[in-house]
Write an enzyme that holds these catalytic residues in place. Sequence first.
Site, PDB file in Angstrom:
ATOM      1  N   ALA A  22       0.717  -1.247   0.003  1.00 41.57           N
ATOM      2  CA  ALA A  22       0.045   0.118   0.012  1.00 41.57           C
ATOM      3  C   ALA A  22       0.756   1.276   0.079  1.00 41.57           C
ATOM      4  O   ALA A  22       0.285   2.377  -0.524  1.00 41.57           O
ATOM      5  CB  ALA A  22      -0.934   0.163   1.354  1.00 41.57           C
ATOM      6  N   ALA A  23       2.126   1.365   0.746  1.00 39.08           N
ATOM      7  CA  ALA A  23       2.836   2.444   0.570  1.00 39.08           C
ATOM      8  C   ALA A  23       2.984   2.955  -0.795  1.00 39.08           C
ATOM      9  O   ALA A  23       3.264   2.345  -1.582  1.00 39.08           O
ATOM     10  CB  ALA A  23       3.933   2.462   1.522  1.00 39.08           C
ATOM     11  N   ASP A  71      -0.684  -4.244  -6.211  1.00 35.51           N
ATOM     12  CA  ASP A  71       0.149  -3.277  -6.905  1.00 35.51           C
ATOM     13  C   ASP A  71       1.486  -3.576  -6.466  1.00 35.51           C
ATOM     14  O   ASP A  71       2.140  -2.900  -5.435  1.00 35.51           O
ATOM     15  CB  ASP A  71      -0.459  -1.766  -6.658  1.00 35.51           C
ATOM     16  CG  ASP A  71       0.366  -0.807  -7.334  1.00 35.51           C
ATOM     17  OD1 ASP A  71       0.444  -1.026  -8.642  1.00 35.51           O
ATOM     18  OD2 ASP A  71       0.917   0.228  -6.827  1.00 35.51           O
ATOM     19  N   CYS A  99       3.803  -0.370 -12.299  1.00 32.93           N
ATOM     20  CA  CYS A  99       4.348   0.751 -13.108  1.00 32.93           C
ATOM     21  C   CYS A  99       5.348   0.478 -13.967  1.00 32.93           C
ATOM     22  O   CYS A  99       6.409   1.370 -13.930  1.00 32.93           O
ATOM     23  CB  CYS A  99       4.479   1.965 -11.779  1.00 32.93           C
ATOM     24  SG  CYS A  99       5.731   1.712 -10.749  1.00 32.93           S
TER      25      CYS A  99
END
Length: 882
Positions: free
Chosen positions: A191-192, A286, A339
């Site tokens: 999450a960070a 993610d 990403c």
Amino acid sequence: MGGGQKRGRTQRRHFKQNRDNVWKHNPKKTHTDGPTTDDPNRSWETFANQNPGFEEYYKEQGIVPEDEWEEFLSLLRKPLPAAFRINASSQFFPDILSQLGNDFMKSLEAEVNDEHEIEAIRPLPWYPGNLAWHLNFSRMQLRKNQALERFHEFLKQENEVGNITRQEAVSMVPPLFLDVLPNHCILDMCAAPGSKTFQLLEIIHQSTKPGLLPNGLIIANDVDVQRCNLLIHQTKRMCSANLIVTNHEAQHFPSCALTMDHMETFKGGQEELKANILQFDRVLCDVPCSGDGTLRKAPDIWRKWNAGMGNGIHRLQVEIAMRGIALLKVGGRMVYSTCSMNPVEDEAVVAEILRRSGGSVELVDVSSELPELIRRPGLKTWKVKDKGLWLTSYKDVPIHRRSVISPSMFPSNQSCRGSPVSCDGAQEEVEVLGTNTGKENITNLRMRDQDYKSKEHETHCGDSRNNKVQTDTGETAKKLEEVSSNKSPAAEELDGDSKVEFSTFPLERCMRILPHDQNSGAFFISVLQKLSHLHASDTKQSNNIRNKVSAAVGENHKDELKAEIKPSEDLHHQTVAEAASSAKLIGDQSKENSNTNNMCSKVRDSKEVVACGEGETGQVGKKNVKGKLQIQGKWRGVDPVVLFTDETTINSIRSFYGINECFALDGHLVTRNNDANHMKRIYYVSKSVHDILQLNFSVGQRLKITSLGLKIFERQKPKDDSSPCLFRLSSEGLPLLLPYISKQILYASFVDFQHLLQYRTVKFADFVDASFGEKASNLMSGCCVVVLNEDCALVAGNQITDNIVADASTIAIVCWKGKTNVSILVSPLDAKELLERLAVRFGSERGTLLEENETNSEIDTIKNSEDAESTDDFEMADQEGL
């Protein structure tokens, strides 16, 4: 954080040597692009925005058509335009939206200087509700351009108080495809720094009425303690009681046994006992990645990038994603995103998830969702580059590199799990090595949402991994070679001259966002839906790998972490066992409780503990006590989570503030200190969070919770003990509590409310409305709430009605009523922002009337009282900005 294992001098020295300061002037470096000079005052070196290896790699992969290559590369070398998102659950979001459209869009028109843009700022067309905005300026331009100073200050201030969130545009995409509802239980695995977590909180709170909480919750997890602190700082602006922040390795996120044993009737009419495992409706995966999609934001990646970065983190990404699938409910949705543009980190991971799931997971076609978002379909074929060699198939991998390059990196539908007889042992070896190495990379390769610096040795992770595995015997390589000989249909058909492999999975349903499509960064997103429970063999193998890694980690931390065996931990394994085809509960709860002591004694005698059922099948595994990292009862260096049940204190708070009985306090209050006499803060948690806490207690506190809930009360220390209540209200918890308060509340005119924000302390006699000052003096000493009466007149002497009903637009602040004055308990930043919000909401008319009613004598008196009376009768513990 206390209790951590101390790092040796040699390790610290090597760490410092490996860290590169990209801004530091290096006089020894030879510059080929210009004349050298010995001038110590010359300008800083600029980043080299080119990398031949990068260009060769992505040309070969074909992620961009040849006729678009120059445009793609040209835009990658330009700074990334800034973007931000408006918090729709903020009470001022309509005002901010109006200010952007009517003020800044017009005032910044002259600043457009990009051929890709025709507007200085514009809403992103694909984001619902015009809540996300794109700027035609990079972060550097916002800081340096004087014409943008007012707008830059606006962004900083609103971001600090939580009205907006500054976030890269493509980073906002993954949460939108989760299709989140307010009643969902959501896990954010990595999450960070917290931008996506904040976005998820916005979504579940957006449709909630004031004074009510969503039925769902979010567990935000990160492996790094320091990044968890960043995550907490980011999410606390949301003031949510539905959030838990944990600190675990995502690939080893612990499972917990639920206490429910009731029957559930499914639509098909079949009755089935619910599997007693904590699972989630939505999972955001993610994962850490090489981050080459952030080149425009982090140009130092240009010189660091190499193909080995993606190869080195591939296994870790697979393990995190598979853990997310195991924690997902049947029918739930998981978004896997990076990403990075590298297909080894993107399509290859998704294909491996589908292989291991064996039909239990479906890749969802979301092409009809967010139609205005420009995206490219996923690739069906790609290559792997290792040590300068292009590899099209696993059979082309040299024997000595097969412990580094795995079959799952290639497009063919073949993995180590394709041959269950010959490959189980080999796969375990490779997975454990890959996971251990990935742990070193998890905080260093995650270069997203901020400028994050990685260590130098990570760019050569392939070499380091090779050195570790060269000691293995040739048996593992032979096993892997046997697997590679079992070709999939796709590989066999194309085993001729072309030697190109295609995946038969529908990877075109994945999406890749490229920079030149909409002047953004790059991102990869895939949406997965769980159709049925995972097969027992897949879950068991993952559990063995996870237990093996945990044991290795526990060996290194045996002095730091001391395990405590709880009866409830072992009880879980006698309670839950799930078959591959259906979930069935074995045993009876009362019978388990009677056998608890016997089970625990056996565990201690054998010095082995039963591992938590990490997957859906509830498989029972064993490991040494030394490796008991994730299931210890207490987490060293982390404040304990304690349910606050002191009836005397709770009743005194409820009585002092007149809190309505319909607002539940019992069972919703939490502290972080076992000693009630030294407790400073009380946090409020939703029912869903409370249920998770009870579950966590019952299984021996498997979850390492670093933060949770909403700060609602804080201890106060008045000098003269004039206040009968030991706790004051917190500004964060006021919006939730305000509709239920009936005592210690004042209603102020616009003038007096503005005076309080401007001067922070005002004497009773100096209020413009004399009746307000009289009412304030009659209040009991201590904390109080001042509410803005928007409908009252501005001229002193008029009566103000006190029958305001709190709603989403009610403006109120926490204050302290002393002997002679009222002081606000709001930070200077919040007070300044609130003043500006009032100016925007009520326009210049009231501001003009205010100036006419103010006299010089009043101003002087108020300023004098600020200095003399600001702390006349109380000292606050840990005040907000005072």
